[in-house]
Design an enzyme around this catalytic site. Structure first.
Site, PDB file in Angstrom:
ATOM      1  N   SER A  35      -5.909   4.902 -13.034  1.00 49.76           N
ATOM      2  CA  SER A  35      -6.510   4.124 -11.591  1.00 49.76           C
ATOM      3  C   SER A  35      -8.066   3.513 -12.402  1.00 49.76           C
ATOM      4  CB  SER A  35      -6.343   5.146 -10.642  1.00 49.76           C
ATOM      5  OG  SER A  35      -7.359   4.446  -9.564  1.00 49.76           O
ATOM      6  N   HIS A  68      -3.581   0.648 -12.101  1.00 48.11           N
ATOM      7  CA  HIS A  68      -3.799   1.159 -10.998  1.00 48.11           C
ATOM      8  C   HIS A  68      -5.265   0.386 -10.220  1.00 48.11           C
ATOM      9  CE1 HIS A  68      -1.824   2.770  -7.116  1.00 48.11           C
ATOM     10  NE2 HIS A  68      -3.137   2.715  -6.558  1.00 48.11           N
ATOM     11  N   ASP A  93      -7.611  -0.013  -7.096  1.00 48.73           N
ATOM     12  CA  ASP A  93      -8.045   0.494  -5.689  1.00 48.73           C
ATOM     13  C   ASP A  93      -9.188   0.007  -5.155  1.00 48.73           C
ATOM     14  OD1 ASP A  93      -6.049   3.166  -5.531  1.00 48.73           O
ATOM     15  OD2 ASP A  93      -7.533   3.907  -7.105  1.00 48.73           O
ATOM     16  N   MET A 138     -10.990  -0.564  -1.682  1.00 46.42           N
ATOM     17  CA  MET A 138     -11.110  -0.166  -0.326  1.00 46.42           C
ATOM     18  C   MET A 138     -13.023   0.023   0.347  1.00 46.42           C
ATOM     19  SD  MET A 138     -11.711   4.350  -1.826  1.00 46.42           S
ATOM     20  CE  MET A 138     -10.434   4.568  -2.683  1.00 46.42           C
ATOM     21  N   HIS A 186      -3.691  -1.698  -5.168  1.00 45.80           N
ATOM     22  CA  HIS A 186      -3.382  -1.305  -4.087  1.00 45.80           C
ATOM     23  C   HIS A 186      -4.600  -1.410  -2.657  1.00 45.80           C
ATOM     24  CE1 HIS A 186      -3.771   3.706  -3.025  1.00 45.80           C
ATOM     25  NE2 HIS A 186      -3.059   2.909  -1.054  1.00 45.80           N
ATOM     26  N   MET A 227      -6.916  -0.750   0.252  1.00 45.81           N
ATOM     27  CA  MET A 227      -6.748   0.554   1.268  1.00 45.81           C
ATOM     28  C   MET A 227      -7.859  -0.142   2.203  1.00 45.81           C
ATOM     29  SD  MET A 227      -7.033   4.110  -1.238  1.00 45.81           S
ATOM     30  CE  MET A 227      -7.081   2.861  -2.905  1.00 45.81           C
ATOM     31  N   MET A 276       0.994   8.511  -1.107  1.00 40.35           N
ATOM     32  CA  MET A 276      -0.089   9.397  -1.490  1.00 40.35           C
ATOM     33  C   MET A 276       0.081  10.692  -0.978  1.00 40.35           C
ATOM     34  SD  MET A 276      -2.494   6.538  -1.300  1.00 40.35           S
ATOM     35  CE  MET A 276      -3.519   7.693  -2.001  1.00 40.35           C
ATOM     36  N   PHE A 310     -11.069   8.579  -2.339  1.00 42.50           N
ATOM     37  CA  PHE A 310     -11.874   9.380  -3.018  1.00 42.50           C
ATOM     38  C   PHE A 310      -9.931  10.009  -5.045  1.00 42.50           C
ATOM     39  CE2 PHE A 310     -13.328  10.032   0.619  1.00 42.50           C
ATOM     40  CZ  PHE A 310     -15.133   9.508  -0.260  1.00 42.50           C
ATOM     41  N   ASP A 327       0.690   8.899  -5.341  1.00 46.11           N
ATOM     42  CA  ASP A 327      -1.118   8.682  -6.037  1.00 46.11           C
ATOM     43  C   ASP A 327      -1.809   9.563  -5.315  1.00 46.11           C
ATOM     44  OD1 ASP A 327      -3.415   6.668  -6.550  1.00 46.11           O
ATOM     45  OD2 ASP A 327      -2.834   5.998  -5.141  1.00 46.11           O
ATOM     46  N   SER A 357      -8.303  10.390 -12.811  1.00 44.48           N
ATOM     47  CA  SER A 357      -9.456  11.487 -13.291  1.00 44.48           C
ATOM     48  C   SER A 357      -8.389  11.621 -14.922  1.00 44.48           C
ATOM     49  CB  SER A 357      -9.904  12.072 -12.205  1.00 44.48           C
ATOM     50  OG  SER A 357      -8.435  12.789 -11.205  1.00 44.48           O
TER      51      SER A 357
HETATM   52  C1  DX5 Z   1      -7.159   7.606  -4.290  1.00 38.56           C
HETATM   53  C2  DX5 Z   1      -7.313   6.447  -4.806  1.00 38.56           C
HETATM   54  C3  DX5 Z   1      -6.162   6.855  -6.254  1.00 38.56           C
HETATM   55  C4  DX5 Z   1      -7.455   7.558  -6.840  1.00 38.56           C
HETATM   56  C5  DX5 Z   1      -6.638   8.699  -7.895  1.00 38.56           C
HETATM   57  O1  DX5 Z   1      -7.488   6.953  -2.808  1.00 38.56           O
HETATM   58  O2  DX5 Z   1      -5.559   5.642  -4.084  1.00 38.56           O
HETATM   59  O3  DX5 Z   1      -5.642   6.352  -6.908  1.00 38.56           O
HETATM   60  O4  DX5 Z   1      -7.881   6.395  -7.613  1.00 38.56           O
HETATM   61  O5  DX5 Z   1      -6.801   9.458  -8.550  1.00 38.56           O
HETATM   62  P1  DX5 Z   1      -6.797  10.759  -9.055  1.00 38.56           P
HETATM   63  O6  DX5 Z   1      -6.108  10.621  -9.980  1.00 38.56           O
HETATM   64  O7  DX5 Z   1      -7.991  10.924  -9.667  1.00 38.56           O
HETATM   65  O8  DX5 Z   1      -6.551  11.935  -7.510  1.00 38.56           O
HETATM   66 ZN    ZN Z   2      -4.330   4.285  -5.410  1.00 40.63          ZN
END
Ligand code: DX5
Ligand code: ZN
Length: 222
Positions: free
Chosen positions: A12, A36, A38, A40, A69, A71, A140, A146, A178, A201
């Site tokens: 991600s 991936h 994200d 937001m 993805h 959100m 999720m 985050f 995820d 991460s």
């Molecule tokens: C959170 C995101 C994830 C995020 C995961 O809302 O959808 O994709 O990047 O991060 P880690 O792997 O650090 O939990």
């Molecule tokens: Zn995600």
């Protein structure tokens, strides 16, 4: 139960260095299976990440399938521009659409694969009526918004429930998980039936992201 060799990794970019995104993308290109992405909006989730121009800019930098993805509160307003920007797969949250079947159809009509994501607080059965129509289920395993949060162990039963239902209906849709994926949590997630691990991460937060992906793959016995 799906065999471990079908497990794929989607780093991600939320955890990448946005000042050096092109460099970070190079680091994962050869080992990753998807990228991936994200998105937001500060409304559906309490954070803002980035939008269409970033997807457009990084599209020529990677040959990986883009797993976008969304959100965001109003995903249907944005599926067309994200598809045009280069998304190969667009995932929307079931909580954000009134008519998931029609939303899935709209994504497919753009020639893009469709995913449905589900918030940890939403009853997992809410997605069952749509499993036959989608290419990916995104479970999720943290509260969306985050990176770097801890994996919610209650997700394991939810993954297992979706695995059983997909097997029952004979669907080969991916089960993507995820949030909080690491070499510690991945083995249980895979054992529960996940086939695609999203990792922020635990890939970009590591000194050697390529090696980090290999370590995650080893969790699946790859
Ligand atoms: C959170 C995101 C994830 C995020 C995961 O809302 O959808 O994709 O990047 O991060 P880690 O792997 O650090 O939990
Ligand atoms: Zn995600």
């Amino acid at each position: 139960m799906k065999k471990a060799e079908t497990v794929k990794i989607a780093p991600s970019i939320l955890s990448a260095d946005f000042g050096h995104l092109a460099d970070d993308l190079k680091k994962i290109e050869s080992e990753a299976d998807f990228l991936h992405i994200d998105v937001m909006d500060g409304h559906y989730v309490p954070n803002i990440s980035f939008g269409i121009p970033i997807v457009q800019c990084i599209r020529p930098l990677s040959e990986l399938p883009f797993d976008v993805h969304l959100m965001i509160t109003n995903p249907l307003d944005f599926i067309r521009p994200f598809a045009a920007a280069g998304a190969d797969l667009i995932t929307i949250h079931i909580e954000t659409v009134e008519d998931p079947k029609s939303a899935i159809r709209k994504i497919h009509d753009l020639g893009v694969k469709a995913g449905i994501s589900i918030h940890p607080d939403t009853d997992i059965q809410a997605i069952f009526p749509y499993l036959a129509d989608i290419d990916l289920v995104l479970i999720m395993s943290v509260y969306p918004g985050f990176g770097g949060q801890s994996f919610m162990t209650a997700s394991l039963d939810r993954i297992h429930a979706v695995r059983e239902e997909l097997d029952r209906i004979g669907s080969s849709a991916l089960i993507s998980v995820d949030g909080g994926i690491s070499e510690k949590t991945a083995p249980a997630v895979i054992a529960a039936g996940a086939t695609l691990l999203v990792a922020g991460s635990s890939v970009f937060g590591k000194e050697d992201p390529e090696e980090a992906i290999r370590i995650l793959k080893q969790c699946a016995g790859l």
